[in-house]
Design an enzyme around this catalytic site. Sequence first.
Site, PDB file in Angstrom:
ATOM      1  N   SER A 259      10.290  -9.019  -4.047  1.00  0.00           N
ATOM      2  CA  SER A 259       8.359  -8.684  -4.320  1.00  0.00           C
ATOM      3  C   SER A 259       7.670  -8.275  -2.407  1.00  0.00           C
ATOM      4  O   SER A 259       9.144  -9.066  -1.715  1.00  0.00           O
ATOM      5  CB  SER A 259       7.757 -10.221  -4.838  1.00  0.00           C
ATOM      6  OG  SER A 259       7.701 -10.815  -4.417  1.00  0.00           O
ATOM      7  N   LYS A 260       6.922  -8.385  -2.609  1.00  0.00           N
ATOM      8  CA  LYS A 260       6.236  -8.898  -1.337  1.00  0.00           C
ATOM      9  C   LYS A 260       6.331  -9.609  -0.306  1.00  0.00           C
ATOM     10  O   LYS A 260       6.136  -9.994   0.475  1.00  0.00           O
ATOM     11  CB  LYS A 260       4.813  -7.758  -1.330  1.00  0.00           C
ATOM     12  CG  LYS A 260       4.466  -6.322  -1.067  1.00  0.00           C
ATOM     13  CD  LYS A 260       3.220  -6.080  -0.295  1.00  0.00           C
ATOM     14  CE  LYS A 260       2.651  -4.798   0.837  1.00  0.00           C
ATOM     15  NZ  LYS A 260       3.281  -3.952   0.993  1.00  0.00           N
TER      16      LYS A 260
END
Length: 493
Positions: A259-260
């Site tokens: 994820s980011k």
Amino acid sequence: MLVRVRFAPSPTGFVHIGGLRTALYNYLFARKNDGKYILRIEDTDRERYVEGAIEGMLKSMAWTGIEHDEGVVLDGERLSQKGDFGPYIQSQRLDIYQKHIKTLLESGDAYYCFCSKERLDKIREEQKAEGLTTGYDGHCRDISKEEVQKRLEAGEQYVIRLKFPKGKDIRFNDIIRGEVVMNTDDLDDQVLIKSDGFPTYHFAVVVDDHLMKITHIIRGEEWLSSTPKHVYLYKAFGWEIPQYVHLPNILNRDHKKLSKRHGDVAVEDFLNKGYLPEGLVNYIALVGWSPEDNQEIFSMEELEKQFSLERVSKSGGVFDVDKLNWVNGHYIRESSVERITDLAIPYLVEAGYITEIDAKEKYEWLKDLVSVLQERISYIAEIKDKAAIFFRTEIELKDDESKELIRAEHLPQLLDVFKAKIEETETINEDFGKRVFKEIQKETGIKGPNLFKPIRVVLTGESHGPDLPLVMKVLGRQKILNRIEYIKRLLDD
Ligand code: GLU
């Protein structure tokens, strides 16, 4: 049967690296089977609408070279569509969903639900308090036709839900996972049409995949738990169920979903760092798919030939930046100096090393600079750091070895001879670089590492690095002399 597959991103604003892999596998599967690959935009969630997002995503996809046969395309800056199964943007298909929901309402597979948000929140709270799984309680399932009619005429707000039968197993086959079963008792009566008249993803995806004649649905495993709902809808319509393929998640090094928060995850991030599209695509193909032998470098044509769903793993693929860098570095080394120079210029300008005008006037020199560093970078942005040695006025002794090397007893003598050689010459080309060391060796008897290492430190501040004759050519006469002077002063202090 003509294979037809699709990549169906929602316009969130960027293409996640997992989305890129989904797109790639769809594309490769289509190419391998002489099929068609479609790009459809799923924008039915108006709350998540982002201005310009579709254009941005299409730009990223165009950069990757994964080209679709049908769907939404960019015509300059404008959105346009190609193919016979459009529109390919869901918000332009509302009448189609309205028509299809009628079929389900008439067959009794769907029903109007008038429950207010307050009521839904309340039952949710109650279920939570009792430790039950939360979900819709079926309150509106059995409202009579007449009552529905009356409430619609009175202008009451409603959604339309799927009416699951009780206690029924829904089965489907996933090419990677085999048979999957889920019981309708574990499923909520899914909303199909929202109160704003828009379909939900679950309804639109089924209608569109059917009407667009999609044969294989290849998508991320986060959709696996939704698939029973979709399968049920196909059955309710009496449509043929497509083949399902749920790709394993892409994981970070700690085996958590990428994820980011863990750094770069958007295709754009990699584009901005100066990865090459063929490097990123080649690497991403290997995250979750393995070829029959240990080949790691693949052109798109080779991937198109060799890719098969059978060799996609069930478990998550780990995204390994070091491996990506290795693959990308390979393509950088293979590229022409001109290509890498053109890509490097914006980074050199950004670093303040050169101006836009320099980029034109000193292009040949920039090519020399890039040819020195091309072997040593994994992505173009790294050139900012690596090129610093050529732009600094004063060098900086990087490590202990360098500091020690310039304190060597023979250094003053070496510097004097080296300086004299540089002063004698007009231009420093590669030949000069090769010749000068032979001459110094002859005249002074200093040779091998005793010769090259200290000179390298004097010129670059580092004890390891690119080919010295090339370094000298790029530095040029004046910079070399300045650096000799600088070290001399340093030794005198
Ligand atoms: N619109 C969905 C997404 O953004 C696509 C899911 C699917 O491929 O069915 O991931």
